[in-house]
Design a protein around this motif. Structure first.
Motif, mmCIF file in Angstrom:
data_model
loop_
_atom_site.group_PDB
_atom_site.id
_atom_site.type_symbol
_atom_site.label_atom_id
_atom_site.label_comp_id
_atom_site.label_asym_id
_atom_site.label_seq_id
_atom_site.Cartn_x
_atom_site.Cartn_y
_atom_site.Cartn_z
ATOM 1 N N ALA A 115 10.438 50.437 48.023
ATOM 2 C CA ALA A 115 11.231 49.250 47.679
ATOM 3 C C ALA A 115 12.052 48.781 48.874
ATOM 4 N N LEU A 116 12.591 49.715 49.640
ATOM 5 C CA LEU A 116 13.375 49.355 50.815
ATOM 6 C C LEU A 116 12.503 48.649 51.849
ATOM 7 N N LEU A 117 11.311 49.187 52.084
ATOM 8 C CA LEU A 117 10.399 48.546 53.033
ATOM 9 C C LEU A 117 10.033 47.138 52.566
ATOM 10 N N GLU A 118 9.779 46.998 51.284
ATOM 11 C CA GLU A 118 9.415 45.685 50.739
ATOM 12 C C GLU A 118 10.565 44.691 50.833
ATOM 13 N N SER A 119 11.800 45.188 50.729
ATOM 14 C CA SER A 119 12.959 44.297 50.797
ATOM 15 C C SER A 119 13.208 43.785 52.217
ATOM 16 N N GLY A 120 12.831 44.593 53.212
ATOM 17 C CA GLY A 120 13.083 44.202 54.603
ATOM 18 C C GLY A 120 14.553 44.180 54.961
ATOM 19 N N LEU A 143 2.063 51.165 55.985
ATOM 20 C CA LEU A 143 2.461 49.755 55.927
ATOM 21 C C LEU A 143 1.305 48.883 55.451
ATOM 22 N N GLU A 144 0.104 49.193 55.901
ATOM 23 C CA GLU A 144 -1.063 48.431 55.451
ATOM 24 C C GLU A 144 -1.330 48.669 53.974
ATOM 25 N N LEU A 148 2.454 45.461 54.006
ATOM 26 C CA LEU A 148 3.634 45.037 54.758
ATOM 27 C C LEU A 148 3.443 45.057 56.274
ATOM 28 N N ALA A 149 2.235 45.355 56.748
ATOM 29 C CA ALA A 149 2.020 45.497 58.185
ATOM 30 C C ALA A 149 2.402 44.242 58.959
ATOM 31 N N GLU A 150 1.971 43.079 58.493
ATOM 32 C CA GLU A 150 2.284 41.841 59.200
ATOM 33 C C GLU A 150 3.744 41.449 59.007
ATOM 34 N N THR A 151 4.259 41.596 57.808
ATOM 35 C CA THR A 151 5.634 41.194 57.506
ATOM 36 C C THR A 151 6.649 41.971 58.338
ATOM 37 N N LEU A 152 6.414 43.258 58.506
ATOM 38 C CA LEU A 152 7.381 44.104 59.199
ATOM 39 C C LEU A 152 7.099 44.250 60.695
ATOM 40 N N ALA A 153 6.012 43.692 61.178
ATOM 41 C CA ALA A 153 5.659 43.816 62.595
ATOM 42 C C ALA A 153 6.810 43.452 63.532
#
Length: 243
Positions: A115-120, A143-144, A148-153
């Motif tokens: 959830a934290l990763l998704e929230s950014g 991440l893939e 979220l790989a592209e979003t968090l890049a």
């Protein structure tokens, strides 16, 4: 499996009379465990160790370019297999199976890792270089898997190896990062999420005897010791699985 006493007697009988030095290339994630294992190995056998730690990819390149190592403890199976195929190594076996964790020095930051990763809701996420460090490659797989790989890049900070990645998080240069569970297994500080294995391929870490080390009794003795219950107990305590 031999007992510690039997292993020590066997190794001692065959090596104490002609103690040698074994030069070992060790993946950075295994640093803490290897320091403890090396001390016990030296006490049990009379041999000495000279150890270099680094990313698996960089150590592999050094070996290919002629670095004088006797044993390679990688963080994957691919590089040891390549060395065997190239005629540079033999006798591969899995000495540890690693796990990945999302970790923060802030004890309140991680409650639900996904959830934290998704929230950014953070500025920087540390990972090891996925081109040279298997734990970095595993982090990218997570991440893939989460989409979220592209979003968090743009938030990614890459360490040369997993040890540097840990330092980024420990010093606050990144609020959180993907580290080896072994790096934090004995440290209750901070907050963490042990990543579900379904998000990345198993991190099977193989050891090999490098070409030219066959005449060094310390090299084979170390490989034998790594498979003994004394070493396996240390490996398990640091958060790895063993076959």
């Amino acid at each position: 499996m031999r007992s510690l006493t039997a292993a020590a007697l066997l190794l001692g009988a065959t090596t104490l009379a002609q103690a040698e030095e074994v030069r070992v290339a060790v993946a950075a994630n295994f640093t803490a465990a290897m320091k403890e294992i090396a001390t016990a190995f030296e006490q049990a056998t009379g041999h000495s160790t000279r150890i270099s730690y680094g990313s698996t990819g960089k150590l592999y390149t050094q070996i290919v370019n002629g670095a004088p190592f006797d044993v390679f403890l990688a963080a994957d199976q691919r590089r040891p297999a390549l060395l065997v195929e190239e005629g540079r190594a033999s006798a591969p076996f899995t000495y540890a199976i690693g796990e990945l964790a999302l970790w923060s020095a802030d004890p309140a930051l991680i409650t639900d890792g996904a959830a934290l990763l998704e929230s950014g809701a953070f500025e920087r996420l540390a990972i090891a270089n996925p081109k040279t460090a298997p734990y970095g490659a595993a982090a990218m797989e997570v991440l893939e898997s989460l989409g979220l790989a592209e979003t968090l890049a743009p938030k990614l900070v890459r360490g040369d190896n997993i040890a540097q990645t840990y330092q980024f998080v420990a010093t606050g240069n990144a609020e959180l990062g993907f580290v080896a569970l072994a790096q934090i297994a004995l440290d209750p500080s901070g907050s963490r999420w042990t990543v579900e294995p379904s998000h990345y391929r198993p991190i099977r870490q193989d050891a090999v005897l490098l070409d030219g080390a066959g005449s060094n009794p310390a090299a084979q003795a170390l490989l034998d010791y790594l498979q003994d219950e004394a070493a396996r107990a240390v490996i398990t305590r640091y958060g790895y699985a063993t076959d």
